[in-house]
Write a protein that holds these residues in place. Structure first.
Motif, PDB file in Angstrom:
ATOM      1  N   SER A 105     -11.215  11.519  15.674  1.00  0.00           N
ATOM      2  CA  SER A 105     -11.737  11.959  16.969  1.00  0.00           C
ATOM      3  C   SER A 105     -12.794  10.992  17.496  1.00  0.00           C
ATOM      4  O   SER A 105     -13.032  10.916  18.705  1.00  0.00           O
ATOM      5  N   GLY A 141      -4.298  12.410  21.820  1.00  0.00           N
ATOM      6  CA  GLY A 141      -5.624  12.855  22.208  1.00  0.00           C
ATOM      7  C   GLY A 141      -6.138  12.231  23.491  1.00  0.00           C
ATOM      8  O   GLY A 141      -7.210  12.610  23.989  1.00  0.00           O
ATOM      9  N   LYS A 142      -5.397  11.292  24.058  1.00  0.00           N
ATOM     10  CA  LYS A 142      -5.854  10.598  25.262  1.00  0.00           C
ATOM     11  C   LYS A 142      -5.710  11.480  26.491  1.00  0.00           C
ATOM     12  O   LYS A 142      -4.709  12.166  26.684  1.00  0.00           O
ATOM     13  N   GLN A 143      -6.713  11.440  27.355  1.00  0.00           N
ATOM     14  CA  GLN A 143      -6.741  12.262  28.553  1.00  0.00           C
ATOM     15  C   GLN A 143      -6.378  11.491  29.819  1.00  0.00           C
ATOM     16  O   GLN A 143      -6.456  12.029  30.924  1.00  0.00           O
ATOM     17  N   SER A 144      -5.999  10.229  29.659  1.00  0.00           N
ATOM     18  CA  SER A 144      -5.540   9.423  30.785  1.00  0.00           C
ATOM     19  C   SER A 144      -4.745   8.256  30.212  1.00  0.00           C
ATOM     20  O   SER A 144      -4.623   8.109  28.994  1.00  0.00           O
ATOM     21  N   TYR A 145      -4.233   7.414  31.088  1.00  0.00           N
ATOM     22  CA  TYR A 145      -3.540   6.206  30.655  1.00  0.00           C
ATOM     23  C   TYR A 145      -4.487   5.011  30.545  1.00  0.00           C
ATOM     24  O   TYR A 145      -4.035   3.881  30.355  1.00  0.00           O
ATOM     25  N   LYS A 178       3.568  14.116  29.122  1.00  0.00           N
ATOM     26  CA  LYS A 178       2.522  15.121  28.974  1.00  0.00           C
ATOM     27  C   LYS A 178       1.097  14.613  29.098  1.00  0.00           C
ATOM     28  O   LYS A 178       0.167  15.420  29.167  1.00  0.00           O
ATOM     29  N   ASN A 179       0.880  13.307  29.088  1.00  0.00           N
ATOM     30  CA  ASN A 179      -0.475  12.822  29.319  1.00  0.00           C
ATOM     31  C   ASN A 179      -0.947  13.314  30.693  1.00  0.00           C
ATOM     32  O   ASN A 179      -0.160  13.337  31.647  1.00  0.00           O
ATOM     33  N   PRO A 180      -2.211  13.734  30.815  1.00  0.00           N
ATOM     34  CA  PRO A 180      -2.696  14.240  32.113  1.00  0.00           C
ATOM     35  C   PRO A 180      -2.482  13.294  33.288  1.00  0.00           C
ATOM     36  O   PRO A 180      -2.422  13.742  34.440  1.00  0.00           O
ATOM     37  N   ASP A 181      -2.356  11.996  33.031  1.00  0.00           N
ATOM     38  CA  ASP A 181      -2.107  11.041  34.109  1.00  0.00           C
ATOM     39  C   ASP A 181      -0.648  11.001  34.551  1.00  0.00           C
ATOM     40  O   ASP A 181      -0.329  10.409  35.588  1.00  0.00           O
TER      41      ASP A 181
END
Length: 239
Positions: A105, A141-145, A178-181
């Motif tokens: 993490s 775990g990534k929240q964007s590209y 599925k990544n938020p971006d």
């Protein structure tokens, strides 16, 4: 070195028996979550062998995340200066890998440095073992590209040329959806400029990675899934 593969000779720990035992105890404590006692052991090791990366990870991780007065950048120098030049001894490397996996993490932000090092340093089996234990969790775990820089994409590509990493390929495929971006999340294809950029900078490079897979069965599986994804992506983007 371009066009050739360099094999780095590896050796077992050459430190004093006391340092080896202390490092092993420090590793046991760190992996069990006893960071304070692990730090004490690591400091003892560093006093006898100041370039031991495993011991340095323990002390710098403690400074960054466990100390009463935290220094969030204490790991930066380790990963940006020491790790790239490190000549690991076998046990030291194994401990270090266990540590970064245990603390993923926090260590996932150094994925580029880790992959660059082990792509250069490990044989294909060693490389695959680490990548498969570390990268899928880091990717998911990534929240964007933002992490998918041209450098990161080139590292995934070079690793794919060297060894099989199906769990990591699947994580990359999942990130496309599925990544938020991803435009598929929240149906954001109406953001035309962003969608075009993602197609060029993310979707197409990941497709190139899948097409590089050497294993024929795995290649067919991932390229087929990717082609179906790409067709749907282009259809949505054209609306």
């Amino acid at each position: 070195m371009c066009g050739s593969e360099v094999v780095f000779p590896k050796r077992h720990l050459t430190a004093s028996p006391n340092a080896v035992l202390t490092l092993e105890e420090g590793a046991r404590l760190f992996l069990s979550g006893n960071f304070e006692s692990a730090k004490t052991c690591a400091e003892t090791v560093i006093s006898m062998s100041n370039d031991n990366v495993a011991a340095l990870y323990i002390t710098n991780y403690y400074k960054a995340f466990r100390s009463e007065v935290k220094n969030s950048r204490s790991l930066d120098d380790l990963f940006n200066r020491i790790v790239p030049a490190a000549e690991f001894e076998i046990e030291e490397e194994e401990m270090f890998k266990q540590f970064v996996i245990k603390t993923i993490s926090h260590s996932s932000i150094y994925e580029e440095q880790l992959l660059a090092k082990f792509l250069e340093y490990d044989d294909p089996n060693e490389l695959a073992e680490f990548v498969e234990a570390f990268c899928p969790f880091a990717i998911m775990g990534k929240q964007s590209y933002a992490w998918l820089t041209s450098k990161m994409l080139s590292l995934y590509l070079e690793i794919t040329k060297k060894t099989n990493i199906p769990k990591t390929w699947y994580a990359l495929y999942t990130a496309l959806l599925k990544n938020p971006d991803s435009p598929f999340v929240g149906n954001k294809f109406f953001l035309k400029t962003k969608t075009a950029r993602i197609q060029q900078e993310v979707v197409e490079p990941i497709g190139a990675i899948f097409k590089t897979i050497k294993d024929q069965a795995l290649n067919a599986k991932f390229v087929s899934a990717y082609n179906a994804y790409l067709a749907k992506f282009l259809a949505e983007a054209a609306k």
